[in-house]
Design an enzyme around this catalytic site. Structure first.
Site, PDB file in Angstrom:
ATOM      1  N   SER A  27       0.822  -1.215   0.000  1.00 42.26           N
ATOM      2  CA  SER A  27       0.000   0.000   0.000  1.00 42.26           C
ATOM      3  C   SER A  27       0.855   1.264   0.000  1.00 42.26           C
ATOM      4  O   SER A  27       1.855   1.360   0.703  1.00 42.26           O
ATOM      5  CB  SER A  27      -0.889  -0.010   1.234  1.00 42.26           C
ATOM      6  OG  SER A  27      -1.653   1.173   1.288  1.00 42.26           O
ATOM      7  N   ASN A  75       9.568   8.580   4.427  1.00 41.96           N
ATOM      8  CA  ASN A  75       8.430   9.293   3.875  1.00 41.96           C
ATOM      9  C   ASN A  75       7.511   9.776   4.975  1.00 41.96           C
ATOM     10  O   ASN A  75       7.347   9.123   6.006  1.00 41.96           O
ATOM     11  CB  ASN A  75       7.677   8.431   2.853  1.00 41.96           C
ATOM     12  CG  ASN A  75       6.589   7.587   3.477  1.00 41.96           C
ATOM     13  OD1 ASN A  75       5.487   8.060   3.767  1.00 41.96           O
ATOM     14  ND2 ASN A  75       6.897   6.316   3.729  1.00 41.96           N
ATOM     15  N   ALA A  76       6.974  10.965   4.753  1.00 42.47           N
ATOM     16  CA  ALA A  76       5.952  11.503   5.650  1.00 42.47           C
ATOM     17  C   ALA A  76       4.858  12.061   4.740  1.00 42.47           C
ATOM     18  O   ALA A  76       4.664  13.264   4.628  1.00 42.47           O
ATOM     19  CB  ALA A  76       6.534  12.589   6.544  1.00 42.47           C
ATOM     20  N   ILE A  77       4.199  11.156   4.027  1.00 50.28           N
ATOM     21  CA  ILE A  77       3.145  11.559   3.100  1.00 50.28           C
ATOM     22  C   ILE A  77       1.951  12.093   3.902  1.00 50.28           C
ATOM     23  O   ILE A  77       1.243  12.986   3.444  1.00 50.28           O
ATOM     24  CB  ILE A  77       2.701  10.355   2.213  1.00 50.28           C
ATOM     25  CG1 ILE A  77       3.903   9.703   1.510  1.00 50.28           C
ATOM     26  CG2 ILE A  77       1.627  10.767   1.208  1.00 50.28           C
ATOM     27  CD1 ILE A  77       4.697  10.578   0.595  1.00 50.28           C
ATOM     28  N   LEU A  79      -0.589  10.209   4.921  1.00 47.39           N
ATOM     29  CA  LEU A  79      -1.802   9.460   4.571  1.00 47.39           C
ATOM     30  C   LEU A  79      -2.743  10.198   3.614  1.00 47.39           C
ATOM     31  O   LEU A  79      -3.950   9.998   3.623  1.00 47.39           O
ATOM     32  CB  LEU A  79      -2.546   9.013   5.841  1.00 47.39           C
ATOM     33  CG  LEU A  79      -1.751   8.015   6.698  1.00 47.39           C
ATOM     34  CD1 LEU A  79      -2.365   7.860   8.080  1.00 47.39           C
ATOM     35  CD2 LEU A  79      -1.633   6.651   6.016  1.00 47.39           C
ATOM     36  N   ASN A 133      -4.495  -0.762   8.301  1.00 51.93           N
ATOM     37  CA  ASN A 133      -3.252  -0.112   8.731  1.00 51.93           C
ATOM     38  C   ASN A 133      -3.470   0.393  10.148  1.00 51.93           C
ATOM     39  O   ASN A 133      -4.215   1.350  10.358  1.00 51.93           O
ATOM     40  CB  ASN A 133      -2.941   1.045   7.772  1.00 51.93           C
ATOM     41  CG  ASN A 133      -1.751   1.864   8.200  1.00 51.93           C
ATOM     42  OD1 ASN A 133      -1.081   1.547   9.185  1.00 51.93           O
ATOM     43  ND2 ASN A 133      -1.475   2.932   7.469  1.00 51.93           N
ATOM     44  N   CYS A 136      -1.373   4.171  12.358  1.00 53.24           N
ATOM     45  CA  CYS A 136      -1.622   5.620  12.356  1.00 53.24           C
ATOM     46  C   CYS A 136      -2.154   6.090  13.706  1.00 53.24           C
ATOM     47  O   CYS A 136      -2.628   5.301  14.517  1.00 53.24           O
ATOM     48  CB  CYS A 136      -2.540   5.979  11.200  1.00 53.24           C
ATOM     49  SG  CYS A 136      -3.989   4.998  11.174  1.00 53.24           S
ATOM     50  N   GLY A 223      12.503   0.415   2.324  1.00 53.70           N
ATOM     51  CA  GLY A 223      13.580   0.053   1.406  1.00 53.70           C
ATOM     52  C   GLY A 223      14.523  -0.977   2.006  1.00 53.70           C
ATOM     53  O   GLY A 223      14.326  -1.434   3.131  1.00 53.70           O
ATOM     54  N   THR A 272       8.792  -0.036  -1.841  1.00 52.44           N
ATOM     55  CA  THR A 272       9.731   0.950  -2.383  1.00 52.44           C
ATOM     56  C   THR A 272      10.351   0.504  -3.711  1.00 52.44           C
ATOM     57  O   THR A 272      10.648   1.346  -4.567  1.00 52.44           O
ATOM     58  CB  THR A 272      10.823   1.222  -1.322  1.00 52.44           C
ATOM     59  OG1 THR A 272      10.160   1.688  -0.139  1.00 52.44           O
ATOM     60  CG2 THR A 272      11.825   2.258  -1.765  1.00 52.44           C
TER      61      THR A 272
HETATM   62  C1  LIG Z   1       5.615   6.566   0.034  1.00 52.23           C
HETATM   63  C2  LIG Z   1       5.032   5.472   0.884  1.00 52.23           C
HETATM   64  C3  LIG Z   1       3.674   5.501   1.216  1.00 52.23           C
HETATM   65  C4  LIG Z   1       3.118   4.501   2.009  1.00 52.23           C
HETATM   66  N1  LIG Z   1       1.778   4.540   2.306  1.00 52.23           N
HETATM   67  C5  LIG Z   1       1.223   3.549   3.063  1.00 52.23           C
HETATM   68  C6  LIG Z   1      -0.183   3.525   3.337  1.00 52.23           C
HETATM   69  O1  LIG Z   1      -0.939   4.393   2.888  1.00 52.23           O
HETATM   70  N2  LIG Z   1      -0.670   2.529   4.116  1.00 52.23           N
HETATM   71  C7  LIG Z   1       0.136   1.535   4.620  1.00 52.23           C
HETATM   72  O2  LIG Z   1      -0.360   0.649   5.315  1.00 52.23           O
HETATM   73  N3  LIG Z   1       1.463   1.514   4.339  1.00 52.23           N
HETATM   74  C8  LIG Z   1       2.024   2.485   3.586  1.00 52.23           C
HETATM   75  N4  LIG Z   1       3.382   2.449   3.302  1.00 52.23           N
HETATM   76  C9  LIG Z   1       4.209   1.349   3.837  1.00 52.23           C
HETATM   77  C10 LIG Z   1       4.461   0.276   2.780  1.00 52.23           C
HETATM   78  O3  LIG Z   1       3.260  -0.328   2.359  1.00 52.23           O
HETATM   79  C11 LIG Z   1       5.428  -0.809   3.309  1.00 52.23           C
HETATM   80  O4  LIG Z   1       4.875  -1.410   4.452  1.00 52.23           O
HETATM   81  C12 LIG Z   1       6.781  -0.244   3.684  1.00 52.23           C
HETATM   82  O5  LIG Z   1       7.171   0.735   2.753  1.00 52.23           O
HETATM   83  C13 LIG Z   1       7.862  -1.304   3.784  1.00 52.23           C
HETATM   84  O6  LIG Z   1       8.054  -1.985   2.568  1.00 52.23           O
HETATM   85  P1  LIG Z   1       9.186  -1.594   1.480  1.00 52.23           P
HETATM   86  O7  LIG Z   1      10.488  -1.507   2.218  1.00 52.23           O
HETATM   87  O8  LIG Z   1       9.128  -2.684   0.471  1.00 52.23           O
HETATM   88  O9  LIG Z   1       8.788  -0.282   0.936  1.00 52.23           O
HETATM   89  C14 LIG Z   1       3.947   3.453   2.505  1.00 52.23           C
HETATM   90  C15 LIG Z   1       5.307   3.434   2.150  1.00 52.23           C
HETATM   91  C16 LIG Z   1       5.861   4.412   1.349  1.00 52.23           C
HETATM   92  C17 LIG Z   1       7.317   4.345   1.001  1.00 52.23           C
END
Ligand SMILES: Cc1cc2nc3c(=O)[nH]c(=O)nc-3n(C[C@H](O)[C@H](O)[C@H](O)COP(=O)(O)O)c2cc1C
Ligand SMILES: Cc1cc2nc3c(=O)[nH]c(=O)nc-3n(C[C@H](O)[C@H](O)[C@H](O)COP(=O)(O)OP(=O)(O)OC[C@H]3O[C@@H](n4cnc5c(N)ncnc54)[C@H](O)[C@@H]3O)c2cc1C
Ligand code: FES
Lengths: 313, 265
Positions: A27, A75-77, A79, A133, A136, A223, A272
């Site tokens: 996600s 990241n600090a999008i 949500l 999730n 949050c 990542g 990522t």
């Molecule tokens: C830019 C970004 C936005 C994300 N948004 C969400 C989100 O909306 N809901 C959620 O449960 N996880 C979110 N995640 C977490 C990812 O789904 C994942 O759990 C996390 O990035 C670790 O996996 P990775 O190292 O393969 O990225 C986000 C991650 C990134 C980098």
């Protein structure tokens, strides 16, 4: 069973859903899938998990929202999302045209918020499952994340379970002292599966200006940098729950995905990596297939949870 | 949109920290609007991890078909330093063209182009493109600003086109000493264009925005933000838009070129 003489069987079951293969998108890293349509065959994915949705649209955090760190990113999008109404109106019609199961990631500001959203989604036929999730902030409890306290996590999951019969995956936060305790409580509350990990809270500072590199000060680390932590947590959790676990964190290649599967994850999510290589999921599916073929392993489930740990330790 | 390993045709050094890299693409469906960008990485490397965004500086045309593109870049950190090391025949992983470019209305006859330093990268392509496709237009007036003489890029190529070029440097080593926006204002007092197109440091863009409002001239600016995906998936490239109400646009899909009416700097 080999469906074809050479092709290994990649299907796995998560709750009541059968996936073509164990590779899902994480996600928030895959938009609403349509963004990737020009580049990959979305029908080949095991499952698609879309950007986290809430009942109402969220505008997200001020920029800068992302910063690269060694072998990872923060990241600090905040949500940011378009809300469930606009999602159903504008994004769902496209998603319907894909044969891959669609899982909607949800979050709320209160337990009722989660439950109401789950109730809304329960009636939408095209959505195969819900991923909750719980990383949050719980506004009514001073902003502490729902997923940090075992009892609050239990309450959220139970409230969602009451409102849906769909596949219910709960996504755990790694920012806790004992993830096993939370995992067990979430299982007890009725989750069909667990996914872990969400991002690890971190920060970065610009020494020239002495300011945080993210406007929000802290952000979530993702990542390759977090892969060893994610793998360790999957290892701890799979031995303590009966429901399937989905491994997430720093998966870039098929080899990375195999580490999680061998450790006991029933499936994986790719996050990522989609930014670095938009075809990462396809390469990982291909790589897992090749790995099995080369070793004459008929089905992917034959390697899941086959980690050999010396008993003398 | 293409995602492929492009072959490096050249990687020329243009001064202490500027380079031009020519990339040969295999895919022939490369429709580029000036202002669009590509996301670049060196294949097989995990550090730097993310792709880096670069404007398309020029398309390389062979027999009327776009066969590649050129990027003009400045070394500022890890990713650009790594890119400066690639050699002829190396492979560079590119994704693009991405985003929304400059949209010069059919009715426009006169454009002012304002570039600060490396900001000329997309604007040079805009100028070449207008030269080729818009015979109904007057030649654009170009304003180039930089810290020092070495930060004034593309001057020779632009001069060859016979354009009216105004140059400023902060230290006075070339052109007029001062800010490029001072020369822009002087010109605006005499003549109003149908559109100002600008790219450069944010302080410069802010001044251009103020001037475009003061002289009631339309203006499009190309913005730089940090980006992870470049294709609308991560929501990391938020920029504030709208007057008063806090709202965010995403530079990689809604931009990087924005019309100033929509935008508040
Ligand atoms: C830019 C970004 C936005 C994300 N948004 C969400 C989100 O909306 N809901 C959620 O449960 N996880 C979110 N995640 C977490 C990812 O789904 C994942 O759990 C996390 O990035 C670790 O996996 P990775 O190292 O393969 O990225 C986000 C991650 C990134 C980098
Ligand atoms: C749409 C778009 C188009 C762009 N087009 C071009 C182009 O045509 N040519 C070009 O040279 N650059 C361009 N940039 C900027 C370029 O993407 C960055 O300079 C690059 O990502 C820096 O990567 P790095 O790894 O070298 O630096 P990093 O290691 O990421 O950063 C190193 C240092 O440089 C600073 N820095 C980072 N980004 C910038 C920046 N944008 N400007 C100045 N300093 C920065 C950082 O604050 C840090 O202190 C563009 C950016 C965007 C968003
Ligand atoms: S860079 Fe990812 S959404 Fe714009």
């Amino acid at each position: 069973m080999m469906n074809n003489k050479n092709e290994p069987d990649l299907t796995v079951n998560i709750g009541k859903i059968e996936l073509k293969n164990p590779v899902m998108t994480a996600s928030g890293t895959f938009g609403y899938a349509e963004e990737f349509e020009p580049l990959i065959d979305l029908n080949r994915l095991g499952a698609i998990i879309v950007k986290g949705l809430s009942l109402h649209p969220e505008k997200g955090n001020p920029p800068p929202r992302i910063v690269e760190t060694p072998c990872g990113m923060l990241n600090a999008i905040g949500l940011e999302n378009i809300g469930i109404d606009q999602f159903q109106k504008e994004k769902l019609p496209f998603l319907k045209s894909i044969s891959t199961p669609i899982i909607v990631n949800i979050f709320g500001k209160s337990i009722e918020g989660y439950a109401d959203l789950a109730g809304r989604i329960d009636g939408v036929e095209e959505i195969s499952g819900i991923e909750v999730n719980i990383s949050c902030p719980n506004i009514s409890a001073g902003g502490m994340a729902f997923g940090i306290d075992p009892q609050t996590a239990y309450d959220v999951v139970q409230a969602v379970r009451d409102r849906t019969t769909k596949l219910l995956i709960v996504k755990l936060s790694p920012n806790v002292t004992d993830i096993v305790k939370i995992a067990k409580k979430v299982e007890e509350a009725g989750a069909d599966a667990l996914s872990l990990i969400n991002t690890i809270t971190g920060m970065a500072v610009d020494v020239e200006t002495r300011t945080p590199k993210l406007a929000n000060v802290t952000g979530g680390l993702s990542g390759p940098a977090i892969r060893p932590v994610a793998l360790r947590m999957v290892w701890q959790v799979v031995r303590n729950v009966a429901i399937p676990v989905v491994g997430v964190g720093g998966i870039i290649t098929a080899n990375d995905a195999l580490e999680f599967l061998i450790t006991g994850a029933r499936a994986v999510q790719v996050g990522t990596a989609n930014f670095i290589n938009p075809r990462a999921t396809m390469d990982i599916i291909g790589g897992i297939t090749d790995f099995l073929k080369k070793r004459n392993i008929e089905k992917v489930t034959d390697i899941i949870g086959t980690l050999k740990v010396s008993t003398s330790q | 949109m293409i995602l492929e390993n492009a072959k490096v045709l050249w990687n020329k050094k243009l001064g202490p920290s500027y380079y031009k890299v020519g990339l040969q693409c295999w895919n022939s469906h490369l429709d580029v609007v000036p202002g669009q960008f590509v996301m670049i990485r060196i294949p097989g490397q995990m550090d730097p991890l993310l792709r880096r965004p670069f404007s398309i500086h020029q398309t390389l045309i062979d027999n009327g078909v776009v066969k590649g593109l050129e990027v003009l870049y400045q070394v500022v950190g890890k990713g650009t330093a790594r890119l400066s090391k690639v050699k002829r025949n190396d492979l560079v992983d590119i994704l693009g063209p991405l985003g929304k470019g400059f949209m010069i209305p059919r009715s426009a006859r006169m454009v002012f182009v304002v570039a600060g330093g490396i900001g000329i990268a997309p604007l040079f392509y805009l100028i070449s493109n207008l030269e080729k496709t818009r015979h109904d237009m007057h030649r654009p007036v170009v304003f180039l600003g930089g810290r020092s003489k070495r930060d004034i890029l593309c001057l020779e190529e632009l001069s060859k086109k016979g354009l009216n070029i105004h140059v400023t440097t902060d230290d006075g080593t070339y052109g007029k000493m001062g800010l490029v926006t001072d020369l822009l204002e002087k010109r605006l007092e005499k003549q109003l264009p149908d559109m100002i197109c600008a790219c450069g440091p944010s302080a410069m863009l802010k001044k251009v925005a103020v001037l475009s409002e003061k002289y009631n001239t339309r203006c499009q600016i190309s913005l730089e933000t940090t980006m992870a995906c470049g294709m609308g998936a991560c929501l990391g490239c938020a920029v504030k838009i709208g007057n008063g109400k806090e709202k965010y646009a995403h530079a990689c899909v809604d931009g990087p070129v924005f019309d100033l009416d929509r935008f508040r700097l």
